[in-house]
Structures are given as structure tokens and as C-alpha cells.
Design a protein around this motif. Structure first.
Motif, mmCIF file in Angstrom:
data_model
loop_
_atom_site.group_PDB
_atom_site.id
_atom_site.type_symbol
_atom_site.label_atom_id
_atom_site.label_comp_id
_atom_site.label_asym_id
_atom_site.label_seq_id
_atom_site.Cartn_x
_atom_site.Cartn_y
_atom_site.Cartn_z
ATOM 1 N N ALA A 135 -9.680 -36.521 -14.906
ATOM 2 C CA ALA A 135 -8.824 -36.858 -14.215
ATOM 3 C C ALA A 135 -8.225 -35.960 -12.942
ATOM 4 O O ALA A 135 -7.967 -36.527 -11.658
ATOM 5 N N SER A 136 -8.858 -35.072 -13.032
ATOM 6 C CA SER A 136 -8.530 -34.117 -11.656
ATOM 7 C C SER A 136 -9.384 -34.532 -10.563
ATOM 8 O O SER A 136 -8.805 -34.477 -9.708
ATOM 9 N N ALA A 137 -10.588 -35.162 -10.904
ATOM 10 C CA ALA A 137 -11.436 -35.533 -9.829
ATOM 11 C C ALA A 137 -11.065 -36.874 -9.342
ATOM 12 O O ALA A 137 -10.844 -36.875 -7.987
ATOM 13 N N GLU A 138 -10.238 -37.630 -10.077
ATOM 14 C CA GLU A 138 -9.608 -38.951 -9.666
ATOM 15 C C GLU A 138 -8.475 -38.645 -8.728
ATOM 16 O O GLU A 138 -8.361 -39.321 -7.736
ATOM 17 N N ARG A 139 -7.715 -37.686 -9.164
ATOM 18 C CA ARG A 139 -6.522 -37.602 -8.484
ATOM 19 C C ARG A 139 -6.759 -37.064 -7.014
ATOM 20 O O ARG A 139 -6.173 -37.142 -5.839
ATOM 21 N N ALA A 140 -7.753 -35.932 -7.123
ATOM 22 C CA ALA A 140 -8.452 -35.394 -5.715
ATOM 23 C C ALA A 140 -8.904 -36.525 -4.777
ATOM 24 O O ALA A 140 -8.778 -36.165 -3.649
ATOM 25 N N SER A 141 -9.420 -37.396 -5.245
ATOM 26 C CA SER A 141 -10.011 -38.879 -4.493
ATOM 27 C C SER A 141 -8.908 -39.369 -3.845
ATOM 28 O O SER A 141 -9.113 -40.390 -3.104
ATOM 29 N N GLY A 142 -7.485 -39.607 -4.313
ATOM 30 C CA GLY A 142 -6.392 -40.085 -3.978
ATOM 31 C C GLY A 142 -6.771 -41.701 -4.235
ATOM 32 O O GLY A 142 -6.418 -42.071 -5.412
ATOM 33 N N VAL A 143 -6.598 -42.541 -3.233
ATOM 34 C CA VAL A 143 -6.636 -44.311 -3.560
ATOM 35 C C VAL A 143 -7.724 -44.502 -2.603
ATOM 36 O O VAL A 143 -7.850 -44.267 -1.621
#
Length: 404
Positions: free
Chosen positions: A33-41
Motif C-alpha cells: 500500500a505504501s508504494a501505491e500511495r507514493a505513486s499518487g494517481v
């Protein structure tokens, strides 16, 4: 129906987020999840496939169009279909619509703090975030240099967009002087993300075939139906602002033919994209017209499997009916019967979060088996620009804004 491969993917996420697995499936459910959040949208995307052979010492200036704006822009490079590691020793992103960039806009890409990146076989990798604000509806020029590329190259074949290429490393240059050749494909690039100003902002992924890929729309003008949808969402009262076009010409839901099937590529192309809230599924005509014995029940089962996997990932699914194609060489009454049954079952199904009736939008009142003449690009299957706009206008933004 083809089976999926590569579900036991290995994911390593740090400043450099590399997804390593079999070429046909990246396990989005394993992405931290941390990687996905770091990638934004996700603000732009295009499904990768094998598009040719890699050439050593070649530079690419790839023109892509953003949907949602924000800061911290990142690009995702792909070696999903390579048979050897891919090295990129220089990468930049600038603002442009052609080979020449807006002066002062070119920014060097880094990957885990390094200027050089080697992407393993069957992997994708995100860059570090770039400084500055990157507006919605902007043409970006992503410039990449491959010093020793060889073997199968990964990218998107039918870009409907002119990009540029040439020998030598000219990625840092803002002029068009050394970009003498053009290409109609996106090489080694499959996604761009930003961090929007509002944390609640999300994205929709359009999963489809050539009608979503934009075949027969006007090149270089971003007139695919997902492009028109992105412009609508930009001014609409909705939290869904990002649009990722994951259409592949010739793609099928059930079978690998023009690239991996929709079932096969769902994880890598759709569920691994950052900030996705809803998947818009508009596909099936190629399964029907291929005359491989696919029944309406087979196709509905494929749709339902996609919906189940998307729901398991905590995202919503909007499904669209299959459009008319009478007059296309593969049309016959048997194929039409399957299409009509698929649409009847979709209209009565409760396995999706919403339905958009694209068949009703495209069909002619005088002959519902044919596309409306004023929307027909001339081949009796693909809509022209007006038809593309009509499809986008039929999408209810509230359906995209659902949550699970």
C-alpha cells in the motif's frame, strides 16, 4: 478461456518500485500500500505488448497527454515482454506537444536516486517523483535512451500519437534538431502518475479493445473516447479525475490473440495502477466476431471474473454493452445473435456496480445491427471522432465515483 500466469509475483518497493514476475501478469494485490500511495494517481497509461525489436543507442521522445494534474510526477517504464534486462541510462520529462520542448521544462528522471536503471525481464519500474506542478490536459515529452537494447521491446503499438526517435542520446536537449524520425508507438513507457492537490482524487481505467484504443479517431488530437471523458471529468463535480486508457486493438476478453487477453493483463495494466477507483470494462466484440465458438455465457463468465477480481481489490466496475458491427467483414447472423444475447444478459446482471449502454449510443435506429452512419468511421465497427465523443458523453460520472 485462457488461464492466468505469474500470480506468485515478487514485489520490491523502495524509492525504486520494481514489479518482477512473468511477462503476462503483475500481481497488483501484492503491491504494498505504501508504494501505491507514493505513486499518487495515474494520469496517463497505455497497455504494453511486444512492439518490435530493441535498438542499441536509440533515443525516444514519447508524447503523452495528462488527464489529472498534480505534483511529484513519476513515469513507469516497462520490460514486461523483454527476454533480457533493459537498461535506460538517461531519462527526462518536459512539457511539449512536438519534438521541441518548452524552454526550461525538461527535468532529469532518477530511479532510486540513480540516473541509470536496469529493468529485469518481465518487470516494470517507477521513477522517483519530479519537482514542480504538472497541469491536467498537458502534453508531456518523456525522453528515454537505451544504450544496449536488443531483443523484444515492450510498449504500446497503436499510439494514435506522433512521437520521435533517433540515434544517440539527445534526451537532455530541448530543441527538435536531433529528433529526425517519427514513430507511431510508445516505447518502454506504460504509465505516468501525479500527486493531486486533493487527497480524495481518484482515477478510472478504461479496459478495452480498439474502440478504446482510439483506432480510426484523428491522430495527434486526443480524440479517443477516454480522452473526451477526461475532459468532461476535469470540470465535473466528481473526485474521479484521472483517466487511464488501457485499450488494445484486437484484444479479447477470453483469449490471447492481439496481446494477452483482458483477463490475462488485468493485474498489470489495471489493478497495479495507482489511485484507481473504478474500472470501466468495454470489450467483447473481438471475442464475438472471431467465430471461435465463444458463447454469450462464456463471455459473461469472463466479465464476471474480471468484476470479482476488481471487487476483491476494493474497486468498482462499470460494464458497457457491446456495440454493433454489421458491415464489418466478420459479421454474420450467428455473431450478431451472440452479441445481442451478451447485451441482454449484461442489462439484467447485478454483478457490476453500473452499466453504460454503449450499444444504444452507437446503433442506428433504422438498423440496430449497424453503427449509426453519422458515427461510422467508414469500417462499420469503429466510431469516428463524433462517435467517440458520444460514448464519453454517455458515461455517468457518478457511476465512476462509487466506493467499496
Amino acid at each position: 478461456m485462457t488461464g492466468r500466469t505469474g500470480r506468485g509475483c515478487r514485489i520490491a518497493a523502495a524509492l525504486l518500485t520494481t514489479v518482477a514476475c512473468q511477462p503476462k501478469a503483475v500481481g497488483a494485490d501484492a503491491l504494498p500500500a505504501s508504494a501505491e500511495r507514493a505513486s499518487g494517481v495515474v494520469t496517463w497509461a497505455a497497455s504494453a505488448d511486444h512492439i518490435g525489436e530493441g535498438i542499441a543507442g536509440r533515443s525516444y521522445r514519447l508524447i503523452v497527454h495528462t488527464s489529472v494534474g498534480g505534483t511529484g510526477l513519476r513515469v513507469r517504464v516497462t520490460n514486461a515482454f523483454g527476454d533480457r534486462p533493459l537498461t535506460l541510462d538517461s531519462g527526462y520529462v518536459g512539457r511539449s506537444g512536438r519534438a521541441a520542448l518548452r524552454p526550461g521544462s525538461n527535468r532529469r528522471l532518477t530511479f532510486g536516486g540513480a540516473r541509470t536503471l536496469t529493468v529485469p525481464v518481465g518487470a516494470v519500474a517507477w521513477s522517483d517523483p519530479l519537482p514542480g506542478t504538472w497541469p491536467a490536459g498537458t502534453d508531456l515529452a518523456v525522453s528515454l535512451h537505451t544504450p544496449d537494447a536488443a531483443g523484444p521491446a515492450s510498449g504500446h503499438l497503436l499510439a494514435m500519437q506522433t512521437s520521435y526517435t533517433g540515434p544517440g542520446d539527445h534526451t537532455a536537449e530541448e530543441s527538435a534538431r536531433n529528433w529526425d524520425w517519427t514513430t507511431g508507438s510508445w516505447w518502454y513507457l506504460d504509465a505516468v502518475s501525479v500527486r493531486p492537490s486533493r487527497a480524495a482524487t481518484g482515477a478510472v481505467v478504461a479496459l478495452g479493445d480498439s474502440l478504446t484504443d482510439g483506432r480510426r479517431s484523428t491522430p495527434d488530437l486526443n480524440r479517443r473516447w477516454p480522452d473526451y471523458l477526461a475532459r468532461r471529468l476535469h470540470t465535473a463535480r466528481t473526485e474521479v479525475k484521472g483517466v487511464a486508457d488501457e485499450g488494445v486493438s484486437g484484444n479479447q476478453v477470453l483469449a490471447d490473440d492481439a496481446g494477452p487477453s483482458a483477463l490475462e493483463r488485468l493485474d498489470r495494466d489495471v489493478l497495479s495502477q495507482p489511485g484507481v477507483r473504478t474500472v470501466f470494462l468495454f470489450e467483447g466484440v473481438n471475442d464475438v466476431k472471431a467465430h471461435t465458438g465463444v458463447t454469450a455465457a462464456d463471455l459473461i463468465a469472463g466479465y464476471q471474473e474480471i468484476a470479482q477480481r476488481v471487487h476483491s481489490a476494493g474497486k468498482c466496475v462499470v460494464v458497457a454493452t457491446v456495440g454493433p458491427f454489421k458491415g464489418w467483414p466478420e459479421w454474420d447472423p450467428a455473431a450478431e445473435s451472440v452479441r445481442q444475447e451478451v447485451n441482454r444478459l449484461l442489462r439484467g446482471s447485478r454483478g457490476f456496480d453500473a452499466l453504460t449502454d454503449f450499444d444504444r449510443v452507437l446503433r442506428s435506429p433504422q438498423d440496430p445491427e449497424r453503427i449509426l452512419p453519422s458515427f461510422d468511421s467508414g469500417d462499420h465497427l469503429h466510431p469516428d471522432d463524433r462517435g467517440m465523443r458520444a460514448l464519453a458523453d454517455a458515461v455517468d460520472p457518478d457511476h465512476l465515483n462509487c466506493a467499496r
